[in-house]
Design a protein around this motif. Structure first.
Motif, mmCIF file in Angstrom:
data_model
loop_
_atom_site.group_PDB
_atom_site.id
_atom_site.type_symbol
_atom_site.label_atom_id
_atom_site.label_comp_id
_atom_site.label_asym_id
_atom_site.label_seq_id
_atom_site.Cartn_x
_atom_site.Cartn_y
_atom_site.Cartn_z
ATOM 1 N N PHE A 73 9.412 -0.262 -3.312
ATOM 2 C CA PHE A 73 8.267 0.104 -4.131
ATOM 3 C C PHE A 73 8.223 -0.745 -5.403
ATOM 4 N N GLU A 77 4.227 1.555 -8.459
ATOM 5 C CA GLU A 77 4.312 2.569 -7.407
ATOM 6 C C GLU A 77 5.384 3.598 -7.728
ATOM 7 N N GLN A 86 8.488 9.497 -2.305
ATOM 8 C CA GLN A 86 9.022 8.360 -1.559
ATOM 9 C C GLN A 86 9.828 8.851 -0.361
#
Length: 157
Positions: A73, A77, A86
């Motif tokens: 990421f 993000e 996540q």
């Protein structure tokens, strides 16, 4: 804006109504429901971008030849999708609800939301919206629906 997306999904998209009948009428109805015009415009634009992601020329970041890779990421993000989110995305990949393409579509749509972070519940709705809009992922959509809406029976210990 996210409340509008969920409202539209529950009342139009999920019920297979024709959401693209008339943007003016839809905007008027959403205004009557108490949503602000600026948020309505952003939500409709978000949905248009979701629809556009299905076109192969719009998603140049997808490389289907990569398998078994790990998604790293970006800093932006990481700020928007917390560790729990996540982990949830990774879990959905592991159980084949998401593939590389749909995962990237979910991340793209999350990053386009007008909030600094996204809750796990909101992330689940984004996943549902993406899967609903991608042809050929009906079973993944159904599986995601079951993950979200099924209530465990009996006592949990």
């Amino acid at each position: 804006m996210f409340d509008i997306l969920v409202y539209l999904f529950e009342n139009y998209i999920h019920n297979e109504s024709d959401i693209y009948v008339n943007h003016a009428e839809l905007t008027k109805e959403l205004s009557k429901a108490g949503f602000h015009d600026d948020d309505i415009f952003k939500a409709l634009k978000w949905l248009d971008h979701l629809s556009a992601l299905q076109q192969s020329d719009v998603k140049p970041y997808i490389d289907h030849s990569i398998s078994g890779s790990t998604r790293i990421f970006s800093q932006q993000e990481l700020q928007k999708i917390d560790v729990q989110g996540q982990g949830f995305l990774l879990f959905l990949e592991q159980i084949n609800v998401l593939d590389v393409t749909t995962r990237e579509m979910v991340i793209d749509r999350v990053m386009d939301l007008d909030s600094h972070s996204i809750s796990l519940e909101d992330l689940k709705w984004v996943v549902l919206m993406v899967l609903f809009n991608v042809p050929g992922h009906e079973s993944a959509y159904t599986q995601m629906e079951e993950l979200i809406f099924e209530q465990p029976e009996g006592l949990l210990h």
